[in-house]
Design a protein around this motif. Structure first.
Motif, mmCIF file in Angstrom:
data_model
loop_
_atom_site.group_PDB
_atom_site.id
_atom_site.type_symbol
_atom_site.label_atom_id
_atom_site.label_comp_id
_atom_site.label_asym_id
_atom_site.label_seq_id
_atom_site.Cartn_x
_atom_site.Cartn_y
_atom_site.Cartn_z
ATOM 1 N N LYS B 46 0.859 -1.185 0.000
ATOM 2 C CA LYS B 46 0.000 0.000 0.000
ATOM 3 C C LYS B 46 0.896 1.236 0.000
ATOM 4 C CE LYS B 46 -3.742 2.095 2.659
ATOM 5 N NZ LYS B 46 -4.447 2.072 3.941
ATOM 6 N N VAL B 47 0.764 2.044 -1.032
ATOM 7 C CA VAL B 47 1.563 3.268 -1.107
ATOM 8 C C VAL B 47 0.676 4.412 -0.631
ATOM 9 C CG1 VAL B 47 3.123 4.634 -2.509
ATOM 10 C CG2 VAL B 47 2.657 2.260 -3.148
ATOM 11 N N GLU B 48 0.950 4.876 0.565
ATOM 12 C CA GLU B 48 0.105 5.881 1.218
ATOM 13 C C GLU B 48 0.296 7.274 0.581
ATOM 14 O OE1 GLU B 48 -1.870 5.386 3.948
ATOM 15 O OE2 GLU B 48 -1.130 3.588 4.947
ATOM 16 N N PRO B 49 -0.706 8.147 0.709
ATOM 17 C CA PRO B 49 -0.577 9.495 0.108
ATOM 18 C C PRO B 49 0.641 10.274 0.606
ATOM 19 C CG PRO B 49 -2.817 9.118 0.866
ATOM 20 C CD PRO B 49 -2.017 7.956 1.329
ATOM 21 N N ASP B 50 1.019 10.062 1.882
ATOM 22 C CA ASP B 50 2.140 10.853 2.405
ATOM 23 C C ASP B 50 3.456 10.518 1.710
ATOM 24 O OD1 ASP B 50 1.774 8.415 4.030
ATOM 25 O OD2 ASP B 50 3.632 9.068 4.949
ATOM 26 N N PHE B 51 3.549 9.307 1.099
ATOM 27 C CA PHE B 51 4.758 8.966 0.342
ATOM 28 C C PHE B 51 4.906 9.901 -0.856
ATOM 29 C CE2 PHE B 51 6.779 6.793 -3.214
ATOM 30 C CZ PHE B 51 7.995 6.446 -2.645
ATOM 31 N N TRP B 52 3.785 10.137 -1.553
ATOM 32 C CA TRP B 52 3.823 11.004 -2.738
ATOM 33 C C TRP B 52 3.993 12.466 -2.357
ATOM 34 C CZ3 TRP B 52 4.517 7.537 -6.228
ATOM 35 C CH2 TRP B 52 3.791 6.352 -6.222
ATOM 36 N N LEU B 53 3.516 12.825 -1.148
ATOM 37 C CA LEU B 53 3.588 14.231 -0.742
ATOM 38 C C LEU B 53 5.006 14.668 -0.387
ATOM 39 C CD1 LEU B 53 0.371 14.447 1.468
ATOM 40 C CD2 LEU B 53 0.696 15.389 -0.802
ATOM 41 N N ARG B 54 5.894 13.691 -0.134
ATOM 42 C CA ARG B 54 7.270 14.043 0.232
ATOM 43 C C ARG B 54 8.129 14.261 -1.015
ATOM 44 N NH1 ARG B 54 8.564 9.263 3.675
ATOM 45 N NH2 ARG B 54 6.435 8.899 4.286
ATOM 46 N N GLY B 55 7.672 15.086 -1.901
ATOM 47 C CA GLY B 55 8.464 15.455 -3.074
ATOM 48 C C GLY B 55 8.259 14.515 -4.244
ATOM 49 N N ASP B 56 9.118 14.662 -5.233
ATOM 50 C CA ASP B 56 9.027 13.891 -6.465
ATOM 51 C C ASP B 56 9.647 12.515 -6.228
ATOM 52 O OD1 ASP B 56 8.496 13.314 -9.052
ATOM 53 O OD2 ASP B 56 10.276 14.302 -9.853
ATOM 54 N N ARG B 57 8.821 11.552 -5.886
ATOM 55 C CA ARG B 57 9.355 10.256 -5.504
ATOM 56 C C ARG B 57 8.808 9.133 -6.372
ATOM 57 N NH1 ARG B 57 9.154 9.441 0.754
ATOM 58 N NH2 ARG B 57 10.908 8.104 0.295
ATOM 59 N N THR B 58 9.570 8.043 -6.445
ATOM 60 C CA THR B 58 9.173 6.879 -7.234
ATOM 61 C C THR B 58 9.119 5.667 -6.315
ATOM 62 O OG1 THR B 58 10.291 7.827 -9.152
ATOM 63 C CG2 THR B 58 9.799 5.486 -9.248
ATOM 64 N N TRP B 59 8.035 4.930 -6.390
ATOM 65 C CA TRP B 59 7.892 3.709 -5.589
ATOM 66 C C TRP B 59 8.459 2.531 -6.389
ATOM 67 C CZ3 TRP B 59 6.453 2.782 -0.680
ATOM 68 C CH2 TRP B 59 6.210 1.453 -0.330
ATOM 69 N N SER B 60 9.180 1.653 -5.730
ATOM 70 C CA SER B 60 9.745 0.478 -6.401
ATOM 71 C C SER B 60 9.120 -0.791 -5.840
ATOM 72 C CB SER B 60 11.253 0.424 -6.195
ATOM 73 O OG SER B 60 11.833 1.592 -6.688
ATOM 74 N N SER B 61 8.872 -1.721 -6.743
ATOM 75 C CA SER B 61 8.273 -2.974 -6.317
ATOM 76 C C SER B 61 8.844 -4.109 -7.166
ATOM 77 C CB SER B 61 6.756 -2.888 -6.487
ATOM 78 O OG SER B 61 6.135 -4.011 -5.951
ATOM 79 N N GLY B 62 9.050 -5.252 -6.557
ATOM 80 C CA GLY B 62 9.601 -6.403 -7.286
ATOM 81 C C GLY B 62 8.536 -7.458 -7.526
ATOM 82 N N VAL B 63 8.551 -8.022 -8.728
ATOM 83 C CA VAL B 63 7.604 -9.104 -9.041
ATOM 84 C C VAL B 63 8.366 -10.244 -9.706
ATOM 85 C CG1 VAL B 63 5.574 -7.642 -9.303
ATOM 86 C CG2 VAL B 63 6.996 -8.074 -11.282
ATOM 87 N N ASP B 64 7.768 -11.424 -9.669
ATOM 88 C CA ASP B 64 8.405 -12.580 -10.311
ATOM 89 C C ASP B 64 8.111 -12.571 -11.802
ATOM 90 O OD1 ASP B 64 9.436 -13.440 -7.929
ATOM 91 O OD2 ASP B 64 7.673 -14.659 -7.441
#
Lengths: 58, 168
Positions: B46-64
């Motif tokens: 779950k990528v919460e709104p506060d993650f995006w609010l802390r500037g220009d950020r990119t979420w990383s996730s690994g999949v098989d």
């Protein structure tokens, strides 16, 4: 009289706990400016409260 | 006179407290917030709104390798008027668009939520020259009006099962 003070104490503690919880929950949504202004207001609030209690000779 | 002055400090302290409460409501609660859910296999991120609010950020996730990844995008409208915007989701690799996944107009009523869902099939998107032993990655760009969210999907290689050594 003592019981009243204890109840007042509990009331104040619950109020502070509630405000602390809300602050912790919503401070992450605040913008940088909002955080700065809130911090300044907290400092000012404690300063004014200090002056008020100083006047009461606490 | 002294009492008046003392009370003035109390009123000022109360005014500061009121100011803090107003800032928390106006700046912290009101607004439009988005949450991204990434579900791959048995894992849910779950990528919460506060993650995006802390500037220009990119979420990383690994999949098989070959795994299907389900995305849920939730827009939370905490405002007094209806929020409307176009949500466009696309998959990119090396600054080149691979595919458009979603292009949809949303309308969120005041103090309501709207949810979009889509699936990224990593195997389907994979170029033919990439074998399961090779790692790969994609960037998922979610555009909501002027707002842009980036999620990098790292596709982990699928190692062939080890063949047991013959018994001598």
């Amino acid at each position: 009289m003592k019981l009243e003070f204890i109840l007042f104490g509990f009331g104040i503690l619950f109020c502070l706990g509630g405000i602390g919880y809300l602050a912790a929950e919503y401070v992450k949504y605040l913008s940088e400016v909002g955080r700065l202004v809130s911090l300044l207001l907290v400092v000012a609030m404690f300063a004014f409260l200090g002056r008020y209690f100083e006047g009461l000779r606490w | 006179m002294a009492t008046k002055r003392r009370n003035l400090f109390l009123y000022l302290a109360l005014a500061c407290f009121l100011g803090i409460v107003i800032i928390f409501i106006a700046d912290g609660y009101l607004g439009t917030y988005d949450t991204v859910y990434i579900i791959a296999g048995e894992r849910e991120e779950k990528v919460e709104p506060d993650f995006w609010l802390r500037g220009d950020r990119t979420w990383s996730s690994g999949v098989d390798w070959g795994e299907k990844v389900k995305f849920k995008y939730e827009v939370d409208n905490r405002w007094f008027r209806t929020y409307s915007a176009e949500v466009a989701v696309s998959v990119w690799h090396s600054q080149e668009k691979v595919r458009d996944l979603v292009a949809q107009d949303i309308q969120v009523a005041p103090f309501d939520k709207e949810r979009l869902e889509w699936v990224v099939d990593t195997e389907e998107l994979m170029p033919a020259e990439i074998t399961p032993e090779q790692a790969y990655n994609y960037t998922l760009i979610i555009k909501r009006g002027e707002v842009e969210r980036k999620v990098v999907l790292y596709v982990n290689p699928s190692y062939p099962p080890k063949v047991p050594l013959p018994v001598r």
